[in-house]
Design an enzyme around this catalytic site. Sequence first.
Site, PDB file in Angstrom:
ATOM      1  CB  CYS A 116      -0.953   0.019   1.195  1.00  0.00           C
ATOM      2  SG  CYS A 116      -2.160  -1.298   1.145  1.00  0.00           S
ATOM      3  CG  HIS A 256      -3.177   3.886   2.078  1.00  0.00           C
ATOM      4  ND1 HIS A 256      -3.668   3.451   0.870  1.00  0.00           N
ATOM      5  CD2 HIS A 256      -3.180   2.795   2.897  1.00  0.00           C
ATOM      6  CE1 HIS A 256      -3.948   2.163   0.952  1.00  0.00           C
ATOM      7  NE2 HIS A 256      -3.671   1.747   2.166  1.00  0.00           N
ATOM      8  CG  ASN A 286      -6.500  -0.482   1.356  1.00  0.00           C
ATOM      9  OD1 ASN A 286      -5.822  -0.141   0.390  1.00  0.00           O
ATOM     10  ND2 ASN A 286      -5.971  -0.898   2.489  1.00  0.00           N
TER      11      ASN A 286
END
Length: 331
Positions: A116, A256, A286
């Site tokens: 990520c 994020h 996500n």
Amino acid sequence: MRSKVRAGIVGVGVGIPEPVLTNHDLEQRIDTSDEWIVTRTGIRERRVAPPDVATSDLAAQAAHQALQNAGRGAEEVDLIVVATATPDMPWPSTACLVQAKIGAVRAAAFDLNAVCSGFVYALWMAAQAVETGAYRCVLVIGADILSRQVNWEDRSTCVLFGDGAGAVVLAPVEEPYGVLSGVLGADGTGAPLLNVPAGGTREPLSPEVIACKRHTIHMRGREVFKFAVTIMGEVSVQALEKAGIAPEEVNLFIPHQANIRIIQAAAERLNLPMERVFVNVDRYGNTSAASIPIAVYEAWEQGRLKKGDLVVVVGFGAGLTWGACVIRWAY
Ligand code: UT7
């Protein structure tokens, strides 16, 4: 005296699959509720790539749009970096597949895996490459199809993730614009907290591995959460200090998009009101390495990024990894 050349973002694009999977759809499949997912994560829906779409397809779409926005041709690109943890295949790299798809015949190409945090890692590395003068037109892409690694029977993880890609074109810009600073970090002792245990050399794929679902995402959610709320604020402060910018000067904070509670905690640490924080986790969940460049694209498209604005992008993820960059928006 010539001013210093920096790497600036001169074009942005996205590749987002159309099919939408809502929390209500998930209620039909597993023991969960829209209310639980929204209050614990802020997610309402996510995109799931159709079976015939692979990571390089979304990445190439994003790259194509970013080049168009930058007014550049594919033949001008001299480097392609794809941040991904879900490549089309173990090798060759997804970046090479993108290079062929968009016809970037002069470009070198490689993948970078920081899960990520991948886009922030790739952005900061590519910025160095542009600043030295070694590269003049770099595509930095974050692309992931995590829906293929999710265990759709595990309600503690499957509700969190979605698919997508985002891309930026990095090119030399003059001061005061461009990527002003970056801070990256890693702590491999945290690898067991969030991983896909099998499918590599440690535990190659086998019928047993697949039966035990060890080729899917395993996560100790609460521990990752604790790590995330601390690190997002901390690394942002470090990157701002390195750039000599005070947190109150930041026009837009683009974190994020993993969980609204993590985003709010990071904003609090920087004392930033939520009006200066970009949030789209409700619509995409996500999307791993794609989450920040998709958010950057949407912020730009909505007119929330203007030339001269100070922007912080910050990510965290498996590894454990984390990173932040401070950018003065260049166009
Ligand atoms: O890019 C990095 C990716 N990872 C992350 O960002 C994850 C970070 N962690 C988180 O975002 C949060 O820890 C979660 C959203 C994953 C979980 O939220 P939480 O507040 O930490 O919940 P929890 O894991 O402590 O679980 C609370 C309860 C449990 O039930 P019991 O044991 O209290 O009876 C779970 O079984 O919620 C239950 N639960 C669910 N209930 C309904 C877990 N998943 C679900 C679900 N629907 N989908």
